[in-house]
Write an enzyme that holds these catalytic residues in place. Structure first.
Site, mmCIF file in Angstrom:
data_model
loop_
_atom_site.group_PDB
_atom_site.id
_atom_site.type_symbol
_atom_site.label_atom_id
_atom_site.label_comp_id
_atom_site.label_asym_id
_atom_site.label_seq_id
_atom_site.Cartn_x
_atom_site.Cartn_y
_atom_site.Cartn_z
ATOM 1 N N ASP A 14 0.860 -1.184 0.000
ATOM 2 C CA ASP A 14 0.000 0.000 0.000
ATOM 3 C C ASP A 14 0.895 1.233 0.000
ATOM 4 O O ASP A 14 2.052 1.178 0.434
ATOM 5 C CB ASP A 14 -0.912 0.006 1.230
ATOM 6 C CG ASP A 14 -2.049 1.017 1.114
ATOM 7 O OD1 ASP A 14 -2.330 1.464 -0.019
ATOM 8 O OD2 ASP A 14 -2.657 1.357 2.140
ATOM 9 N N GLY A 15 0.382 2.334 -0.497
ATOM 10 C CA GLY A 15 1.132 3.571 -0.535
ATOM 11 C C GLY A 15 0.193 4.756 -0.532
ATOM 12 O O GLY A 15 -0.989 4.626 -0.872
ATOM 13 N N GLU A 52 2.128 4.021 -4.353
ATOM 14 C CA GLU A 52 1.550 2.706 -4.659
ATOM 15 C C GLU A 52 2.520 1.913 -5.534
ATOM 16 O O GLU A 52 2.769 0.726 -5.299
ATOM 17 C CB GLU A 52 0.208 2.864 -5.379
ATOM 18 C CG GLU A 52 -0.879 3.514 -4.550
ATOM 19 C CD GLU A 52 -1.547 2.579 -3.562
ATOM 20 O OE1 GLU A 52 -1.004 1.490 -3.304
ATOM 21 O OE2 GLU A 52 -2.628 2.943 -3.039
ATOM 22 N N ASP A 77 -4.388 -2.377 -3.133
ATOM 23 C CA ASP A 77 -5.696 -1.755 -3.323
ATOM 24 C C ASP A 77 -5.652 -0.656 -4.393
ATOM 25 O O ASP A 77 -6.577 0.142 -4.515
ATOM 26 C CB ASP A 77 -6.232 -1.176 -2.000
ATOM 27 C CG ASP A 77 -5.325 -0.109 -1.400
ATOM 28 O OD1 ASP A 77 -4.395 0.352 -2.100
ATOM 29 O OD2 ASP A 77 -5.542 0.271 -0.242
ATOM 30 N N HIS A 133 -9.369 -0.473 3.097
ATOM 31 C CA HIS A 133 -10.156 -0.158 4.298
ATOM 32 C C HIS A 133 -11.396 -1.054 4.421
ATOM 33 O O HIS A 133 -12.451 -0.608 4.848
ATOM 34 C CB HIS A 133 -10.574 1.304 4.293
ATOM 35 C CG HIS A 133 -9.439 2.255 4.077
ATOM 36 N ND1 HIS A 133 -8.400 2.383 4.972
ATOM 37 C CD2 HIS A 133 -9.174 3.098 3.048
ATOM 38 C CE1 HIS A 133 -7.544 3.287 4.511
ATOM 39 N NE2 HIS A 133 -7.978 3.731 3.353
ATOM 40 N N ASP A 143 -1.358 -0.314 5.352
ATOM 41 C CA ASP A 143 -1.898 1.038 5.488
ATOM 42 C C ASP A 143 -1.393 1.702 6.770
ATOM 43 O O ASP A 143 -1.073 2.894 6.783
ATOM 44 C CB ASP A 143 -3.429 0.989 5.480
ATOM 45 C CG ASP A 143 -4.051 2.364 5.639
ATOM 46 O OD1 ASP A 143 -4.007 3.146 4.686
ATOM 47 O OD2 ASP A 143 -4.589 2.653 6.723
#
Length: 353
Positions: A14-15, A52, A77, A133, A143
């Site tokens: 994630d980023g 990302e 994501d 999320h 995250d």
């Protein structure tokens, strides 16, 4: 990119960036050979999409040797990353000189797309999208790392030269990750590795060393917030007697408060996604008969506090009271929202005066 093999090496990534552009970072969890370890780093100024991409690149480059002859699944994501690779967009952009359409418009972040294409060359890699999320355990873990490194001081963050100096390749500050792969064979758990040679994760000789993350304690966090919903005695009487046409106001508001508190990170941009253990919402009449007092308490065992979750729960419950009662009284006021007390964490306890 598809594969008929069953993945046995997993890269979760994630980023993000605060403000986009703004300070940001990436977080990666790698699972293989029965072990797992982390990669994370923050940057002073960058963008969501660059982070990302950087996270996926870090995961793939760090497992270059480990991934030989086996199927690797990258889970992120970011539709930007997944579609760019799975639909072949990035390869077409590169073959067209990084022009992304017939109008000659240039693709963004060619330095990172090129590096990502090089990282998958000769490997069996599949890309899997997961909703952010949404409770995915490893995505939430990534995250949380993004949030932590994005808030580091500038002294502890790197410069994303590919963003701040348009057109410059990022290769000048990239580190070969081959030296880091030995962590898997030692079954190092939750090692915090980094991307650049000047990081604390590497010694002066450029050799990887384990980072002591013991200081980042996961502790119990509790926070309680309150607000008031002020109204006429007539409206309060309707609530008490069940005379509001939309139904049971208090029960519905309590439920809404719990749901709202759980969604805090999606509502407040700078909030971490926290594994909430409990949210309680209590509603009582004010002693002077001027309305309702709402108190919400949030609990979690994590690295950051739950003040915002408690305050969001209280405010959403108050707004729900207004929504259910507005046909009876438009002048209802939701007011005096504040943190009452909190405990846990480095900053210690707090009790409102």
């Amino acid at each position: 990119m598809t594969s008929s093999s069953r993945p046995d090496l997993f890269i979760y990534s994630d980023g993000g960036a605060i403000g986009n552009p703004g300070p940001g970072g990436f977080g990666v969890v790698i699972e293989a050979n029965g072990g797992s370890w982390n990669l994370s780093k923050g940057y002073r100024r960058t963008t969501n999409n660059r982070m990302e991409l950087m996270g996926v690149i870090a995961g793939l480059e760090s497992t270059a040797d480990l991934g030989a002859g086996r199927c690797t699944e990258v889970v992120t994501d970011s539709r930007y990353v997944v579609d760019g690779m799975s639909k072949g967009w990035a390869r077409r952009w590169r073959s067209n000189g990084w022009r992304r359409n017939a109008k000659g418009e240039m693709a963004l972040n060619p330095d990172l797309w090129g590096r990502l294409l090089d990282a998958v060359e000769g490997r069996d890699v599949v890309f899997q999208w997961v909703k952010g999320h949404a409770g995915h355990r490893q995505n939430e873990r990534c995250d949380a790392m993004v949030g932590e490194v994005s808030r580091l001081s500038e002294r502890e963050q790197l410069v994303d030269t590919g963003y701040e100096r348009k057109g410059n390749a990022l290769a000048a500050q990239s580190t070969p990750f081959e030296r880091l792969v030995a962590a898997v064979d030692s079954k190092i758990q939750d090692v915090d590795l980094a991307l650049e040679p000047e990081l604390t994760h590497l010694n002066q000789s450029g050799e990887a060393r384990m980072v002591d993350v013991g200081g980042k304690a996961i502790t119990e966090r509790v926070a309680t917030a309150e607000c008031e919903v002020l109204m006429t005695k007539k409206t309060l009487s309707l609530i008490r007697s069940g005379g509001i046409g939309k139904g049971d106001v208090v029960t519905t508001a309590k439920l809404a408060g719990v749901i709202g508190g759980k969604q805090t990170s999606e509502l407040i941009p700078m909030c971490h996604n926290i594994p909430i253990s409990q949210i309680e919402v209590d509603i009582e009449e004010l002693a002077d008969g001027s309305g309702l007092r709402i108190e919400a308490t949030a609990r979690a065992t994590w690295r950051t506090g739950v003040e915002m979750e408690a305050m969001t729960a209280a405010s959403v419950a108050g707004l729900t009271v207004y929504d259910m009662c507005k046909s009876a009284e438009r002048g209802i006021r939701v007011t005096n929202l504040r943190l009452l007390r909190k405990s846990g964490g480095k900053s210690g306890d707090y009790v409102a005066g």
